[in-house]
Design an enzyme around this catalytic site. Sequence first.
Site, PDB file in Angstrom:
ATOM      1  CE  LYS A 259      -3.966  -1.764   2.645  1.00  0.00           C
ATOM      2  NZ  LYS A 259      -5.011  -1.668   1.636  1.00  0.00           N
ATOM      3  NE  ARG A 333     -10.773  -9.518  -2.672  1.00  0.00           N
ATOM      4  CZ  ARG A 333     -11.104  -8.615  -3.583  1.00  0.00           C
ATOM      5  NH1 ARG A 333     -11.418  -8.993  -4.803  1.00  0.00           N
ATOM      6  NH2 ARG A 333     -11.141  -7.334  -3.288  1.00  0.00           N
TER       7      ARG A 333
HETATM    8  N1  BES Z   1      -8.293  -3.821   4.008  1.00  0.00           N
HETATM    9  C1  BES Z   1      -8.412  -3.358   2.696  1.00  0.00           C
HETATM   10  C2  BES Z   1      -9.708  -2.599   2.428  1.00  0.00           C
HETATM   11  C3  BES Z   1      -9.884  -1.274   3.112  1.00  0.00           C
HETATM   12  C4  BES Z   1      -9.551  -0.100   2.459  1.00  0.00           C
HETATM   13  C5  BES Z   1     -10.458  -1.197   4.348  1.00  0.00           C
HETATM   14  C6  BES Z   1      -9.756   1.112   3.074  1.00  0.00           C
HETATM   15  C7  BES Z   1     -10.663   0.027   4.959  1.00  0.00           C
HETATM   16  C8  BES Z   1     -10.322   1.185   4.327  1.00  0.00           C
HETATM   17  C9  BES Z   1      -8.365  -4.527   1.711  1.00  0.00           C
HETATM   18  O1  BES Z   1      -7.629  -5.616   2.111  1.00  0.00           O
HETATM   19  C10 BES Z   1      -7.780  -4.018   0.443  1.00  0.00           C
HETATM   20  O2  BES Z   1      -6.683  -3.597   0.467  1.00  0.00           O
HETATM   21  N2  BES Z   1      -8.565  -4.076  -0.623  1.00  0.00           N
HETATM   22  C11 BES Z   1      -8.134  -3.601  -1.888  1.00  0.00           C
HETATM   23  C12 BES Z   1      -8.657  -4.516  -2.952  1.00  0.00           C
HETATM   24  C13 BES Z   1      -8.060  -4.288  -4.298  1.00  0.00           C
HETATM   25  C14 BES Z   1      -6.603  -4.662  -4.312  1.00  0.00           C
HETATM   26  C15 BES Z   1      -8.828  -5.089  -5.313  1.00  0.00           C
HETATM   27  C16 BES Z   1      -8.703  -2.200  -2.071  1.00  0.00           C
HETATM   28  O3  BES Z   1      -9.818  -1.933  -1.645  1.00  0.00           O
HETATM   29  O4  BES Z   1      -8.002  -1.350  -2.614  1.00  0.00           O
HETATM   30 ZN    ZN Z   2      -5.557  -5.422   1.590  1.00  0.00          ZN
END
Ligand code: BES
Ligand code: ZN
Length: 487
Positions: A259, A333
């Site tokens: 991230k 997921r």
């Molecule tokens: N934990 C995150 C989702 C999230 C984002 C929760 C912001 C709370 C606030 C999740 O694991 C994630 O990173 N999801 C990605 C998915 C993408 C790579 C398809 C996302 O939402 O960017």
């Molecule tokens: Zn994630």
Amino acid sequence: MKIEYVEKKIKEIEADLELIVVVNKDFKHPFCKKYKETLEEIGFGAAQNETALLPESKKLFVGAKSMDSLDIRPAVATALRSIVHKKYSSVKIATYLGSKCTAALRATAEAAILGTYSFEKFKSKKEKTELKKVYISNEGYLDNSVSTESAQSAVKKGITVAKSVNATRDIVNTPPDDFYPKIFAKSAKELEKYENIKVKVLDDEEIEKEEMNALLAVGRASRHKPKVIHISYKPKKPQAVVSVIGKGLTYDSGGLSLKPSDFMVTMKLDKSGGAAVIGIMQAVSELGLPIEVHGFIGAVENMIGGDAYKPDDVLKAKNGKTIEVRNTDAEGRLVLADVLCYAQQEVKADYIFDMATLTGACVVGVGQYTTGVMGNNKELVEQMLYTGNVSTGELMAHLPFNDYLRKTLKSNIADICNISNTRYGGGITAGLFLDEFIEKKNKEKWLHLDIAGPAFVESEWGENPYGASGAAVRSVTRFIEKITSSK
Ligand code: BES
Ligand code: ZN
Ligand code: ZN
């Protein structure tokens, strides 16, 4: 803080402060008539959640649009939050009964506990909570009343559930270096002090035996080994069986699909689904509900390192499906896929609810205050939306599945990809991915709640403090309560 329902006129109760709710900007009611001019002078308009303190008269005012619990809850919470660190140790408040009988009374008690919560564990200088006692008088804003028994019971339920929400908030707010999978398991174990609760923890060897390879891959680069936690609440003669499953990522760095640093901050929140499971289990036991409830948590840390799982890897989940990893940040997921399979193997449930901070896309779609609700059973979706939007005040919106989006998860080399090939509808495609791990016989029994927005907001909102809100605890608990009353 103690909350007490007393059958005395408001005037007869001795307290440092009286909280008066100005309903629908109506200053003509005897409770506020006398103060109308003073309040106008200081510019108090009695908008929803607007507060005004008159120290000389020992009165605290707050505006509420109506006496519906949806308006009373945030109003009382905001008002009490405004004085919790001031010199008042006791507050009295009249009963506000809207159209829904004891709902607003329950909401008042709930609000007192939810609204005055703060997370101070890591502050050297803690702000003192002066407020120790809240009296709720049976004197009503209107002339309608309820029996002592139902009033007492409503207040008690409000207190019980709010305390469970605060337990969830504490877990989510705790930093990742203090709350990792082993600590998750320890916190779950502590639930055994509540009645009819047993906890089983699977360590990494047992997880391997269960062939939960997707979950194991996510956790591989972390120094903290994953845990799968199964909490069961088995009352005598249960009327139904419910499974609740939570994403418990104690930290989500994104893994090798790292991230950006701004997005990593607050990712301790990624354990909110699992933390909600703990709150719900505590609540159902404390309420003594006649429903068998099973909680499952996938407690894992998503990190980087030489041993990290990679984009391009193909993982085999517990149900045998192969998953092409195209983004290691879509890890929740993967963890849930295995835990959902495990939960369905272990328990034959009438309802299966999973809760997860699963996608940023859901937050983009519905805003940070609202939970995205997904599933194959429209009626069940509607019931959950009603429970949130009407009964508990947790905002919920339906994100509908469709087969075009389902196709975007196709993989050329495995059964499915862990991300879709389109940048649109990310909340829904994540839900559709989970659906691949729901057995045919359970399709209609399952709901997925994406709490990525409301689980953690960096400012106060209504009855919620800065940080963790305890999202989904109130609504899922209430849903389970309603199964009881409908049987
Ligand atoms: N934990 C995150 C989702 C999230 C984002 C929760 C912001 C709370 C606030 C999740 O694991 C994630 O990173 N999801 C990605 C998915 C993408 C790579 C398809 C996302 O939402 O960017
Ligand atoms: Zn994630
Ligand atoms: Zn995540």
